[in-house]
Design a protein around this motif. Structure first.
Motif, PDB file in Angstrom:
ATOM      1  N   VAL A 170       0.819  -1.213   0.000  1.00  0.00           N
ATOM      2  CA  VAL A 170       0.000   0.000   0.000  1.00  0.00           C
ATOM      3  C   VAL A 170       0.854   1.264   0.000  1.00  0.00           C
ATOM      4  CG1 VAL A 170      -1.835   1.263   1.177  1.00  0.00           C
ATOM      5  CG2 VAL A 170      -1.786  -1.240   1.273  1.00  0.00           C
ATOM      6  N   SER A 171       0.512   2.174  -0.888  1.00  0.00           N
ATOM      7  CA  SER A 171       1.109   3.501  -0.904  1.00  0.00           C
ATOM      8  C   SER A 171      -0.001   4.532  -0.780  1.00  0.00           C
ATOM      9  CB  SER A 171       1.875   3.747  -2.211  1.00  0.00           C
ATOM     10  OG  SER A 171       2.983   2.864  -2.324  1.00  0.00           O
ATOM     11  N   VAL A 172       0.317   5.642  -0.121  1.00  0.00           N
ATOM     12  CA  VAL A 172      -0.649   6.731   0.030  1.00  0.00           C
ATOM     13  C   VAL A 172       0.001   7.993  -0.537  1.00  0.00           C
ATOM     14  CG1 VAL A 172      -2.109   8.025   1.627  1.00  0.00           C
ATOM     15  CG2 VAL A 172      -1.547   5.630   2.121  1.00  0.00           C
ATOM     16  N   PRO A 173      -0.242   8.313  -1.806  1.00  0.00           N
ATOM     17  CA  PRO A 173       0.419   9.468  -2.435  1.00  0.00           C
ATOM     18  C   PRO A 173       0.142  10.763  -1.685  1.00  0.00           C
ATOM     19  CG  PRO A 173      -0.700   8.115  -4.078  1.00  0.00           C
ATOM     20  CD  PRO A 173      -1.137   7.617  -2.745  1.00  0.00           C
ATOM     21  N   ARG A 174       1.188  11.473  -1.324  1.00  0.00           N
ATOM     22  CA  ARG A 174       1.038  12.717  -0.575  1.00  0.00           C
ATOM     23  C   ARG A 174       0.422  13.827  -1.431  1.00  0.00           C
ATOM     24  NH1 ARG A 174       3.686  13.030   4.235  1.00  0.00           N
ATOM     25  NH2 ARG A 174       3.786  15.300   4.074  1.00  0.00           N
ATOM     26  N   ALA A 175       0.517  13.696  -2.749  1.00  0.00           N
ATOM     27  CA  ALA A 175       0.019  14.745  -3.638  1.00  0.00           C
ATOM     28  C   ALA A 175      -1.482  14.635  -3.902  1.00  0.00           C
ATOM     29  CB  ALA A 175       0.766  14.693  -4.968  1.00  0.00           C
ATOM     30  N   GLN A 176      -2.120  13.606  -3.400  1.00  0.00           N
ATOM     31  CA  GLN A 176      -3.551  13.440  -3.681  1.00  0.00           C
ATOM     32  C   GLN A 176      -4.383  14.521  -3.003  1.00  0.00           C
ATOM     33  OE1 GLN A 176      -5.699  10.186  -1.543  1.00  0.00           O
ATOM     34  NE2 GLN A 176      -3.649   9.634  -0.824  1.00  0.00           N
ATOM     35  N   THR A 177      -5.540  14.783  -3.609  1.00  0.00           N
ATOM     36  CA  THR A 177      -6.465  15.775  -3.077  1.00  0.00           C
ATOM     37  C   THR A 177      -7.876  15.189  -3.108  1.00  0.00           C
ATOM     38  OG1 THR A 177      -6.938  16.737  -5.244  1.00  0.00           O
ATOM     39  CG2 THR A 177      -5.044  17.634  -4.028  1.00  0.00           C
TER      40      THR A 177
ATOM     41  N   ARG B  27      -7.327  16.294 -12.793  1.00  0.00           N
ATOM     42  CA  ARG B  27      -6.019  16.138 -13.443  1.00  0.00           C
ATOM     43  C   ARG B  27      -4.928  15.887 -12.403  1.00  0.00           C
ATOM     44  NH1 ARG B  27      -8.123  20.647 -16.631  1.00  0.00           N
ATOM     45  NH2 ARG B  27      -8.684  19.861 -18.722  1.00  0.00           N
ATOM     46  N   GLY B  28      -5.028  16.571 -11.275  1.00  0.00           N
ATOM     47  CA  GLY B  28      -4.063  16.335 -10.203  1.00  0.00           C
ATOM     48  C   GLY B  28      -4.186  14.943  -9.623  1.00  0.00           C
ATOM     49  N   VAL B  29      -5.414  14.433  -9.530  1.00  0.00           N
ATOM     50  CA  VAL B  29      -5.643  13.077  -9.028  1.00  0.00           C
ATOM     51  C   VAL B  29      -5.071  12.043  -9.998  1.00  0.00           C
ATOM     52  CG1 VAL B  29      -7.403  11.372  -8.436  1.00  0.00           C
ATOM     53  CG2 VAL B  29      -7.692  13.746  -7.718  1.00  0.00           C
ATOM     54  N   LEU B  30      -5.315  12.231 -11.278  1.00  0.00           N
ATOM     55  CA  LEU B  30      -4.786  11.308 -12.284  1.00  0.00           C
ATOM     56  C   LEU B  30      -3.263  11.231 -12.205  1.00  0.00           C
ATOM     57  CD1 LEU B  30      -6.948  12.215 -15.424  1.00  0.00           C
ATOM     58  CD2 LEU B  30      -7.212  10.253 -13.912  1.00  0.00           C
TER      59      LEU B  30
END
Length: 237
Positions: free
Chosen positions: A21-28, A48-51
């Motif tokens: 499992v990874s949790v991308p810090r850039a997600q919104t 677009r940021g999520v993609l």
């Protein structure tokens, strides 16, 4: 943001199922509030940021039917006539709601959890109608040692939250959640479970205001045995 323990519970369940499992810090946020309000360009900007944040992963899993429904069902429509259409379609095909992913993809049939008591389960509209999830959460709940499941009458009827709906139509929303809270309390259960925090906050808030002795938690918290946090909107004693 509202209930961090759900995220930790989700990670535990995924790791127990054998996932890295990874949790991308850039997600919104997925952009659903903007999308539902008709602000398509704002929704696209967020999407677009999520993609980008989730590129390169085999699966994208959300502990929320509402978020998963947006990512899986509405992103392709959002970008239907844009250059990002292909990327959005490929992304959406990888998206799953947490419980659905555990049961339908990872083939999890039981969990090593224990909860002594009676619970009831609320089916969120997004999970039920966009994800097609009904039996999956019950299948895992039946495997929890000591847990008794009491079904809510008219369990498939909306709780009245609906995101912006509860803000735009507060009187209608309040009437709906009043009925839902009453029927949930009538089950005699001491714990209300669900997989959408919006629904849980809405129902738990009404239960709390009416002083009903029924608490709320996300289903992942019970399945992962992360019950050290107070219940959602716990009624005052």
């Amino acid at each position: 943001m509202m209930r961090p323990s759900i995220g930790f519970a989700a990670v535990k369940l995924l790791e127990d199922a054998g996932c890295d499992v990874s949790v991308p810090r850039a997600q919104t946020c997925c952009g659903q509030p903007a999308y539902n309000s008709g602000s398509r360009e704002d929704a696209k900007s967020i999407a677009r940021g999520v993609l980008e944040a989730f590129s390169g992963y085999d699966y994208i899993v959300a502990p929320s039917g509402s978020c998963a429904g947006m990512l899986r069902k509405h992103y392709p429509a959002l970008f239907a006539n844009d250059p990002e259409a292909d990327a959005a379609n490929k992304f959406s095909a990888k998206v799953h709601e947490l419980i659905s992913f555990l049961t339908d993809v990872m083939r999890v049939t039981s969990v090593s959890a224990q909860y002594i008591g009676s619970v009831t389960y609320h089916d969120s509209c997004s999970s039920l109608r966009e994800i097609g999830m009904k039996e999956q959460p019950r299948r895992l709940l039946y495997s929890v040692k000591g847990l008794e499941l009491a079904e809510i009458e008219d369990a498939d009827i909306c709780c009245g939250f609906g995101g912006a709906f509860s803000v735009k139509y507060p009187d209608v929303s309040n009437a709906m959640v009043t009925q839902k809270a009453e029927k949930a309390a009538n089950t005699g259960a001491t714990l209300l479970l669900g997989n959408d925090l919006g629904c849980l906050l809405n129902i738990a808030g009404k239960l709390s205001r009416e002083g009903k002795p029924l608490y709320a938690r996300h289903i992942a918290e019970i399945l992962a045995m992360r019950t050290d946090e107070p219940p959602i909107c716990a009624p005052k004693q």
